[in-house]
Design an enzyme around this catalytic site. Sequence first.
Site, mmCIF file in Angstrom:
data_model
loop_
_atom_site.group_PDB
_atom_site.id
_atom_site.type_symbol
_atom_site.label_atom_id
_atom_site.label_comp_id
_atom_site.label_asym_id
_atom_site.label_seq_id
_atom_site.Cartn_x
_atom_site.Cartn_y
_atom_site.Cartn_z
ATOM 1 N N ARG A 1 1.300 -0.968 0.181
ATOM 2 C CA ARG A 1 0.336 0.176 0.511
ATOM 3 C C ARG A 1 0.764 1.511 -0.318
ATOM 4 O O ARG A 1 1.259 1.607 0.848
ATOM 5 C CB ARG A 1 -1.239 -0.427 1.407
ATOM 6 C CG ARG A 1 -1.706 -1.112 1.555
ATOM 7 C CD ARG A 1 -3.481 -0.441 0.628
ATOM 8 N NE ARG A 1 -3.466 -2.874 0.783
ATOM 9 C CZ ARG A 1 -4.626 -2.994 1.219
ATOM 10 N NH1 ARG A 1 -5.390 -1.896 2.364
ATOM 11 N NH2 ARG A 1 -5.353 -3.868 1.226
ATOM 12 N N ARG B 1 -0.577 -5.885 12.918
ATOM 13 C CA ARG B 1 -2.038 -5.919 13.478
ATOM 14 C C ARG B 1 -2.582 -6.800 14.387
ATOM 15 O O ARG B 1 -2.666 -6.561 15.832
ATOM 16 C CB ARG B 1 -3.854 -4.874 12.358
ATOM 17 C CG ARG B 1 -3.184 -3.559 11.718
ATOM 18 C CD ARG B 1 -4.132 -2.879 11.835
ATOM 19 N NE ARG B 1 -3.807 -1.822 10.977
ATOM 20 C CZ ARG B 1 -4.556 -1.172 10.255
ATOM 21 N NH1 ARG B 1 -5.916 -1.479 10.179
ATOM 22 N NH2 ARG B 1 -4.343 0.030 9.472
ATOM 23 N N GLU C 1 -8.911 -1.520 14.436
ATOM 24 C CA GLU C 1 -9.616 -2.888 12.995
ATOM 25 C C GLU C 1 -8.352 -3.847 12.836
ATOM 26 O O GLU C 1 -7.322 -3.406 12.419
ATOM 27 C CB GLU C 1 -10.196 -1.666 11.638
ATOM 28 C CG GLU C 1 -10.278 -3.337 10.233
ATOM 29 C CD GLU C 1 -9.656 -1.982 9.006
ATOM 30 O OE1 GLU C 1 -10.259 -0.328 9.064
ATOM 31 O OE2 GLU C 1 -9.699 -2.895 7.808
ATOM 32 N N GLU D 1 0.456 4.063 1.052
ATOM 33 C CA GLU D 1 0.436 5.179 1.659
ATOM 34 C C GLU D 1 1.048 6.267 1.977
ATOM 35 O O GLU D 1 1.835 5.573 2.843
ATOM 36 C CB GLU D 1 -0.761 4.314 3.082
ATOM 37 C CG GLU D 1 -2.006 3.236 2.668
ATOM 38 C CD GLU D 1 -2.284 2.811 3.208
ATOM 39 O OE1 GLU D 1 -3.444 3.895 3.894
ATOM 40 O OE2 GLU D 1 -2.824 1.630 3.397
ATOM 41 N N ARG E 1 -0.285 2.667 12.331
ATOM 42 C CA ARG E 1 -0.980 1.373 11.637
ATOM 43 C C ARG E 1 -1.156 1.661 10.797
ATOM 44 O O ARG E 1 -1.021 -0.065 10.386
ATOM 45 C CB ARG E 1 -2.272 1.131 12.777
ATOM 46 C CG ARG E 1 -3.585 2.120 12.822
ATOM 47 C CD ARG E 1 -4.960 2.266 13.291
ATOM 48 N NE ARG E 1 -6.094 3.075 12.433
ATOM 49 C CZ ARG E 1 -6.433 2.665 11.977
ATOM 50 N NH1 ARG E 1 -7.017 1.530 12.055
ATOM 51 N NH2 ARG E 1 -7.864 2.705 11.842
ATOM 52 N N HIS E 2 -0.639 1.513 9.920
ATOM 53 C CA HIS E 2 -0.220 1.776 8.942
ATOM 54 C C HIS E 2 1.079 1.898 8.176
ATOM 55 O O HIS E 2 2.431 2.535 8.637
ATOM 56 C CB HIS E 2 -0.250 2.990 7.913
ATOM 57 C CG HIS E 2 -1.751 2.858 7.638
ATOM 58 N ND1 HIS E 2 -2.797 3.993 8.609
ATOM 59 C CD2 HIS E 2 -3.075 2.907 7.116
ATOM 60 C CE1 HIS E 2 -4.117 3.800 8.660
ATOM 61 N NE2 HIS E 2 -4.535 2.869 7.526
ATOM 62 N N SER F 1 -10.733 -7.476 7.723
ATOM 63 C CA SER F 1 -12.137 -6.969 7.151
ATOM 64 C C SER F 1 -12.270 -7.738 5.992
ATOM 65 O O SER F 1 -11.405 -8.140 4.973
ATOM 66 C CB SER F 1 -12.179 -5.077 6.159
ATOM 67 O OG SER F 1 -11.746 -5.389 5.299
HETATM 68 O O1 4AD Z 1 -8.772 -3.860 4.523
HETATM 69 P P1 4AD Z 1 -8.114 -3.889 3.740
HETATM 70 O O2 4AD Z 1 -7.878 -2.713 3.254
HETATM 71 O O3 4AD Z 1 -9.620 -4.766 3.162
HETATM 72 C C1 4AD Z 1 -8.608 -5.626 2.064
HETATM 73 O O4 4AD Z 1 -7.541 -5.679 1.434
HETATM 74 C C2 4AD Z 1 -9.921 -6.571 1.380
HETATM 75 N N1 4AD Z 1 -9.315 -6.480 -0.008
HETATM 76 C C3 4AD Z 1 -10.565 -7.597 1.985
HETATM 77 C C4 4AD Z 1 -11.275 -8.519 1.792
HETATM 78 O O5 4AD Z 1 -10.762 -9.632 1.865
HETATM 79 N N2 4AD Z 1 -12.251 -7.771 1.908
HETATM 80 O O6 4AD Z 1 -7.639 -4.534 5.000
HETATM 81 C C5 4AD Z 1 -7.378 -6.407 5.585
HETATM 82 C C6 4AD Z 1 -6.585 -5.728 6.269
HETATM 83 C C7 4AD Z 1 -7.272 -4.166 7.623
HETATM 84 O O7 4AD Z 1 -8.448 -5.572 8.245
HETATM 85 C C8 4AD Z 1 -6.402 -4.077 8.290
HETATM 86 O O8 4AD Z 1 -5.853 -5.132 9.244
HETATM 87 C C9 4AD Z 1 -4.698 -4.583 7.790
HETATM 88 O O9 4AD Z 1 -5.325 -5.451 6.930
HETATM 89 N N3 4AD Z 1 -4.504 -3.461 6.708
HETATM 90 C C10 4AD Z 1 -3.709 -2.860 7.528
HETATM 91 N N4 4AD Z 1 -2.249 -3.847 7.682
HETATM 92 C C11 4AD Z 1 -1.316 -2.320 8.191
HETATM 93 N N5 4AD Z 1 -0.668 -1.240 7.028
HETATM 94 C C12 4AD Z 1 -1.558 -0.689 6.354
HETATM 95 N N6 4AD Z 1 -1.719 0.417 5.597
HETATM 96 C C13 4AD Z 1 -2.840 -1.709 6.253
HETATM 97 N N7 4AD Z 1 -4.015 -1.640 5.840
HETATM 98 C C14 4AD Z 1 -5.109 -2.400 5.982
#
Ligand code: 4AD
Length: 465
Positions: free
Chosen positions: A237, A439, A388, A239, A245-246, A391
């Site tokens: 990502r 996380r 979170e 970001e 937490r990212h 998801s």
């Molecule tokens: O919520 P996210 O973006 O969901 C998906 O990627 C969907 N494709 C999942 C699905 O099957 N619907 O990411 C899922 C999880 C988040 O809840 C979080 O725990 C983690 O990935 N996450 C990160 N962890 C660390 N750094 C980041 N930048 C994160 N972004 C998401």
Amino acid sequence: GRQWTEVGKLDSGFEAQTVLFRGRLQAKRGKGKLAFLVVRERGFTVQCVLNVKPDVVSPQMVKYATALSTESIIDIEGVVSVPKVPIESTTQKVEVHVTKIYSISNAEPVLPVNIDDAARSETEIVKAEQAGEPVIRVNQDTRLNNRVLDLRTPANQAIFRLQSEVGMFFEQYLRAKDFIALHTPKLMPGSSEGGSAVFKLDYMGTPACLAQSPQLHKQMAICADFGRVYEIGPVFRAERSFTHRHLCEFVGLDVEMEIKEHYSEVMDIVDELFVSMFDSINKNSQKQLEAINRQYPFKPLKYLPRTLRLTFEEGIKMLEEAGVNVDPLGDLNTENERKLGELVKEKYDTEFYILHRYPLAVRPFYTMPCYDNPTYSNSFDVFIRGEEIISGAQRVHEPQLLEKRARELGIDVKTISTYIDAFRYGAPPHGGFGVGLERVVMLFCALNNIRKTSLFPRDPNRLAP
Ligand code: 4AD
């Protein structure tokens, strides 16, 4: 070969026996005729005594041992004894009277991070400061710049052992439920989650990017008849957000499965998987939890035998009743997620719960709208201590609707045309979820920063080590 043992195994069962082990020199004191060494291996420590004795320990040997630099790797042979006064400062309560010592690999005499400093808890630091002792607080950047040293602390050793347990448990549980492990490509023609947070790259002259999730291909695997799949793999990502937490790269635990009747079937898997995982950690990983607790004290996670499921509407209502101003169809910001976590804990006595039926507008294009009310969606997030970790959702398995949703959300449909095509040849109803491994460990242990649970974290400012 000779019989080797490990520092962590040394106990009174070895009394009066000669043992041989390898470790790192953590600390040394004394000189002349008597010296004490603390030797560490994988977070366990033991005190070793060198006492001049004709034909066994020469004064030169004591001199040699005390001249070794800390963090050097040494082999020790010695006789175990149980001291009358138990040793407070080491994990092992026995002492080893050294008969032989060899240096296997010397560390540089000056280290950028001292392990004792790095291993100290905030309480210990404050105590030392109040006592007027010189004490070094190792800041996070220094730790991460010297991560190989930082990772040697007992708490860090425990964090990554615990993380390994989480991954293993995840796999074992899913395999027992007939899921198979797949490996989806990480080189992608376009974004999979929508949005611009992708790392762009050049793929043999074609614009491409690193996968933001295994989302599209794990769904295509369902279209290919695999029924129930999971993957543990890297997620990228781009970001720019610099938060606790990212990360720009994290480890994703992903699941996708056919659904027979209702998306609650996916939540049932989340529920049983995580409750049994927490039970297993609490039962089998006591040593790791204690080591983490010693440096970063935390309260055990409160969770219920059957996980609380609240609808988004119920969550909004709880926030409104607590006087929080929220958009009933908007996403929850971090602050409101945390607030809701507190309200849930007060009312239901749990710090682990599922919030489901999110407004469709705040979810990715592939999310299935609710049949009874398309303002909402068959989707959920899962929270630990108000943050979170997961998801998930039921997905759209109807190609026309999928294409329409993608267009509405401004996605370049060209880049996902092969994905949409996958649904044209018979696609079962299905759903799944994604978990961030870092996380889970961070929040289970109430750690304050995701960099603590990432081996070599990648964030907007860090690409090395
Ligand atoms: O919520 P996210 O973006 O969901 C998906 O990627 C969907 N494709 C999942 C699905 O099957 N619907 O990411 C899922 C999880 C988040 O809840 C979080 O725990 C983690 O990935 N996450 C990160 N962890 C660390 N750094 C980041 N930048 C994160 N972004 C998401």
